[in-house]
Motif scaffolding. Structure first.
Motif, PDB file in Angstrom:
ATOM      1  N   ALA A   7     110.219  59.517  -2.068  1.00 25.51           N
ATOM      2  CA  ALA A   7     109.580  60.711  -2.665  1.00 25.51           C
ATOM      3  C   ALA A   7     110.543  61.266  -3.656  1.00 25.51           C
ATOM      4  O   ALA A   7     111.831  61.730  -3.061  1.00 25.51           O
ATOM      5  N   TYR A  29     121.575  52.928  14.722  1.00 24.58           N
ATOM      6  CA  TYR A  29     122.460  52.095  15.103  1.00 24.58           C
ATOM      7  C   TYR A  29     123.706  52.427  15.814  1.00 24.58           C
ATOM      8  O   TYR A  29     124.547  51.609  16.029  1.00 24.58           O
ATOM      9  N   ARG A  50     111.393  63.252  -7.998  1.00 26.27           N
ATOM     10  CA  ARG A  50     110.813  63.656  -8.953  1.00 26.27           C
ATOM     11  C   ARG A  50     110.538  62.665  -9.897  1.00 26.27           C
ATOM     12  O   ARG A  50     111.251  61.970  -9.964  1.00 26.27           O
ATOM     13  N   LEU A  92     110.207  39.401   5.329  1.00 24.16           N
ATOM     14  CA  LEU A  92     108.764  39.945   5.469  1.00 24.16           C
ATOM     15  C   LEU A  92     107.959  40.161   4.029  1.00 24.16           C
ATOM     16  O   LEU A  92     106.722  39.861   3.918  1.00 24.16           O
ATOM     17  N   GLU A 101     112.860  50.497  11.535  1.00 22.88           N
ATOM     18  CA  GLU A 101     113.293  51.264  12.506  1.00 22.88           C
ATOM     19  C   GLU A 101     113.674  50.867  13.802  1.00 22.88           C
ATOM     20  O   GLU A 101     115.007  50.955  14.610  1.00 22.88           O
ATOM     21  N   ASN A 144     122.517  47.706  10.758  1.00 24.81           N
ATOM     22  CA  ASN A 144     122.652  48.780   9.851  1.00 24.81           C
ATOM     23  C   ASN A 144     121.620  48.436   8.535  1.00 24.81           C
ATOM     24  O   ASN A 144     121.058  47.774   8.737  1.00 24.81           O
ATOM     25  N   GLU A 145     121.814  49.263   7.519  1.00 24.21           N
ATOM     26  CA  GLU A 145     120.930  49.530   6.619  1.00 24.21           C
ATOM     27  C   GLU A 145     120.767  48.091   5.884  1.00 24.21           C
ATOM     28  O   GLU A 145     119.757  47.286   5.574  1.00 24.21           O
ATOM     29  N   ASP A 188     105.168  47.771   7.782  1.00 22.74           N
ATOM     30  CA  ASP A 188     105.171  48.596   8.816  1.00 22.74           C
ATOM     31  C   ASP A 188     106.741  48.944   9.005  1.00 22.74           C
ATOM     32  O   ASP A 188     107.413  48.264   9.151  1.00 22.74           O
ATOM     33  N   MET A 199     116.959  48.903  13.241  1.00 23.38           N
ATOM     34  CA  MET A 199     118.103  49.975  13.381  1.00 23.38           C
ATOM     35  C   MET A 199     118.321  50.428  14.643  1.00 23.38           C
ATOM     36  O   MET A 199     119.444  50.603  15.167  1.00 23.38           O
ATOM     37  N   ARG A 235     107.819  50.844  10.811  1.00 24.89           N
ATOM     38  CA  ARG A 235     108.662  50.975  12.363  1.00 24.89           C
ATOM     39  C   ARG A 235     109.515  49.753  12.424  1.00 24.89           C
ATOM     40  O   ARG A 235     110.257  49.747  13.425  1.00 24.89           O
ATOM     41  N   LEU A 236     109.129  48.384  11.882  1.00 21.26           N
ATOM     42  CA  LEU A 236     109.981  47.367  12.059  1.00 21.26           C
ATOM     43  C   LEU A 236     111.219  47.646  11.662  1.00 21.26           C
ATOM     44  O   LEU A 236     112.140  46.962  12.232  1.00 21.26           O
ATOM     45  N   PHE A 292     109.280  41.942  15.652  1.00 24.89           N
ATOM     46  CA  PHE A 292     109.418  41.366  14.330  1.00 24.89           C
ATOM     47  C   PHE A 292     108.380  40.207  14.238  1.00 24.89           C
ATOM     48  O   PHE A 292     108.735  39.019  14.749  1.00 24.89           O
ATOM     49  N   PHE A 339     115.794  58.576  14.396  1.00 23.07           N
ATOM     50  CA  PHE A 339     114.944  58.326  13.244  1.00 23.07           C
ATOM     51  C   PHE A 339     114.687  59.309  12.509  1.00 23.07           C
ATOM     52  O   PHE A 339     113.933  59.185  11.239  1.00 23.07           O
ATOM     53  N   ALA A 365     106.217  47.299  17.452  1.00 25.99           N
ATOM     54  CA  ALA A 365     107.085  46.953  16.393  1.00 25.99           C
ATOM     55  C   ALA A 365     107.966  45.556  16.648  1.00 25.99           C
ATOM     56  O   ALA A 365     108.979  45.572  16.344  1.00 25.99           O
TER      57      ALA A 365
END
Ligand SMILES: Nc1ncnc2c1ncn2[C@@H]1O[C@H](COP(=O)(O)OP(=O)(O)O)[C@@H](O)[C@H]1O
Ligand SMILES: [Mg+2]
Lengths: 290, 394
Positions: free
Chosen positions: A112, B93, A114, A214, A194, A202-203, A189, A197, A191-192, B107, B72, B105
């Motif tokens: 989200a 993590y 501006r 996916l 999350e 990591n990201e 989703d 992680m 949550r997948l 995969f 989270f 959740a």
């Protein structure tokens, strides 16, 4: 009462008869409508065309079956170079617009910020704007970069060439990529990610191990769309191509003097490749790409 | 006492208030800015190896609390510690915690083996060890031989076990479970409750379990925090919560309870007098006599004995008069609805010990005496605040 029921019943029967008889007929007509031009193109790619046959170099009239054009698909001066340029531009524009469009799609669904609402609607503009308008305005923009007062203040995008065509193609492709990728992300989703992680990714790893695999079908569909939009674009390209030939521009140029069957050959090949790609992705994922 | 594994200090979490998702800590009066307070200054200590439950109705902030422990979600203010280390701002993590998600959740693009191995792979564990640990874990959750299936081919119960295996294989210090049995049918849920408890005893890992099902929390937990509107109203072992609920909310949320308005009178030894609205006086344990005079006293339906009108009632018992409104035969017991003299409805469960072959012992319309031991009485403040034993007082 009976009087009102009877006509209803006969209407019902009529409707059923229509469904049973007319629907298949309509279906065949509709599919025929879509396929006839392609069949004609394909059939005429096997036509024999030469000067001695009376209609000059024009592939309008059926003379005789010949494999000549298929054996020599680049057999017209300039055709090879134009096709090569088109392919190169389409590949590069696809790569560029798919990467940028995917990132924009991700940002628009995930965060989200501006101006998100505004970007969400602006992204449809290139789709809605007539190509004529977009082409001419791009042309003016590119020329303007080389003239005062912009001259020297911004990188010059003139004279026209491959780079201006690429910029234009990436620009109009992005919208389509964003819309396609966003459709795929809408059902994603979170949550997948999350979960990934939570399990120590990591990201970066999460993106490549979970998110990317996916949404890959969506990205692939977007890339195919971008490629097909780019390879046959004429209007916008014609405003920004300068002396650079692409396949559509070359065809447009040559039809004043000739209509070689090689055009049909290349058209048929592009069509067959597209069919193969769609078929293979349908087979792999069990449904056509969106 | 075992060591504290998870500690929450004044954890506060508010959502909304700004479309751009900026922090909203500066708002003092939340409602005016459209801010939702999900978790309201919670202090919590979960001990090592314990099965701890967060119990409460939907929307009370259980999931948000769990998600903050998992990483989270970040608290708007407050501190979260794992094994003494401040992890409030660490990403998931970097926490030695794993989660079993409500929706599992799993995969969808990976096999069951790769799902379970996901966490181990991230830690660069040798392939051979991954193989043995995944196999062991699938045996523990009774899914051996499922390695090459895809999650889409599993039933809800099996997907649930895979989710559990995928988390447990990493041997976390704490396992977080968010209504993990919510999607299963009743029979499977009962079975999984027993199994989860067995697995927890096996692996000895601290479990923090979120549920809105009081029975589930009671069967499985060592301790339960009963949550309501972003706070917990009482924290304790299942027996204490049931026998000595501290608030009206807790009394009502865990099982059936009969609550009667009372005003507290004089103390007499271990007991205090409580005057009820119908004019009768009962005795309650003196320890329950809180700082307020107007309270509600409560008694559980199975603690009440029914006597016919005029029959002698043992002297040490509390006594109340009423009329049977309804009697439902439930097999093992009979459930009565009794109306007291001042119109309160009281539920009574009576074991079917002395049954005759014709109908209930007490018929609707019949006058009866209700009797229970003073020690079986609990008291809550009339306005719903705790009088005694509550975590945050009245
Ligand atoms: N991401 C969010 N944005 C806004 N409000 C939220 C968000 N997550 C939870 N809430 C609100 O916070 C409150 C507590 O939610 P939650 O922790 O999910 O409760 P529970 O798990 O006990 O049902 C609810 O009112 C819910 O609507
Ligand atoms: Mg929840």
């Amino acid at each position: 009462m009976a009087a009102t029921v009877a006509p209803q019943r006969s209407t019902g029967r009529l409707m059923r008869a229509l469904e049973h008889r007319a629907l298949p007929v309509f279906t065949v007509l509709a599919i025929g409508y879509l396929l006839v031009p392609i069949i004609v193109m394909f059939v005429f790619s096997f036509n024999r065309v030469d000067q001695s046959l009376g209609d000059g170099k024009f592939n309008y009239q059926w003379h005789a079956f010949s494999l000549e054009a298929w054996l020599n698909p680049l057999g017209w001066p300039g055709l090879g170079n134009a096709l090569y340029a088109s392919l190169w531009i389409a590949v590069m524009a696809t790569i560029g617009s798919t990467i940028l469009g995917t990132l924009i799609g991700l940002a628009l669904t995930r965060y989200a910020f501006r101006g998100r609402g505004m970007i969400n609607s602006l992204i449809f503009l290139p789709m809605a704007t007539p190509e004529l308008v977009m082409g001419s305005s791009l042309g003016i923009l590119f020329v303007a970069t080389a003239l005062p007062p912009l001259r020297g203040a911004v990188p010059t995008l003139f004279p026209f060439g491959i780079s201006t065509i690429l910029i234009a193609h990436v620009m109009f492709n992005i919208s389509y990529v964003v819309v396609t990728v966003k459709a795929r992300l809408a059902g994603f989703d979170r949550r997948l990610e999350e979960a990934a992680m939570d399990l120590g990714a990591n990201e970066w790893t999460t993106f490549w191990r979970v998110t990317f695999p996916l949404i890959f079908p969506g990205i692939m569909a977007a890339a195919l769309l971008a490629f097909s939009l780019s390879i046959d674009d004429f209007i916008i390209t014609s405003f920004v191509s300068g002396t650079q030939n692409t396949f559509p521009i070359w065809v447009y140029g040559i039809i004043r003097n000739a209509l070689p069957p090689q055009i049909n050959v290349i058209g048929s090949i592009i069509f067959l490749v597209a069919v193969l790609l769609v078929a293979s992705s349908t087979l792999r994922t069990g449904r056509p790409p969106r | 006492m075992a060591e504290v594994e998870v500690r929450l200090t004044q954890v506060y979490k508010a959502f909304g208030g700004d479309a751009a998702g900026r922090r909203v800590a500066q708002y003092i009066k939340p409602d005016e800015h459209g801010v939702i307070v999900a978790v309201d200054h919670i202090d919590l200590e979960v001990r090592e190896g314990e099965f701890f439950s967060l119990l409460g109705p939907s929307g009370c902030g259980k999931t948000t609390t769990l998600r903050m422990i998992g990483g989270f979600e970040q608290p708007t203010s407050g501190l979260i510690e794992l094994a003494g280390q401040d992890v409030t701002w660490l990403p998931p993590y970097k926490r030695n915690v794993n989660t079993v998600f409500q929706s599992y959740a799993l995969f969808p693009h990976l096999t069951i083996f790769d799902n379970v191995a996901f966490g181990l792979r991230r830690r660069k564990i040798a392939q051979a060890e991954i193989k043995t640990r995944v196999r062991e874990m699938l045996e523990l959750v009774e899914l051996p031989g499922y390695e090459n299936r895809k999650p889409g081919q599993l039933s809800g119960g099996k997907a649930q076990r895979v989710a559990l295996a995928r988390a447990l294989v990493n041997k976390p210090a704490v396992l977080l479970l968010d209504e993990p049995l919510g999607a299963l049918d009743l029979k499977l849920r009962k079975q999984m409750q027993v199994e989860l408890k067995r697995i927890q005893a096996d692996v000895g890992i601290t479990f923090i379990y979120v549920t809105h099902d009081q029975e589930e929390a009671m069967t499985m937990s060592d301790r339960i925090a009963v949550m309501n509107r972003g706070k917990y109203e009482q924290l304790g072992d299942p027996e204490t919560l049931y026998e000595r609920p501290a608030t009206e909310f807790v009394a009502g949320f865990l099982g059936v309870s009969n609550l009667l308005m009372a005003s507290i009178g004089d103390r007499d030894g271990d007991y205090a007098a409580a005057h009820l609205a119908d004019g009768s006086t009962v005795r309650i344990p003196a320890t329950l006599k809180g700082p307020v005079a107007a309270i509600k006293i409560g008694v559980r339906p199975e603690k009440i004995r029914l006597y016919a009108e005029g029959a002698p009632v043992p002297e040490q018992m509390n006594r109340l008069e009423g009329q049977v409104m309804d009697a439902s035969y439930l097999g093992a017991s009979t459930s009565y609805i009794i109306r007291s003299n001042d119109g309160e409805r009281i539920t009574v469960f009576e074991q079917n010990l002395a049954r005759t072959s014709h109908g209930s012992l007490h018929q609707p319309g019949q006058k009866v005496q209700l009797a229970w031991l003073p020690d079986h009485t609990f008291a809550v403040a009339a306005d719903g605040h705790a009088t005694a034993g509550g975590p945050d007082g009245a």
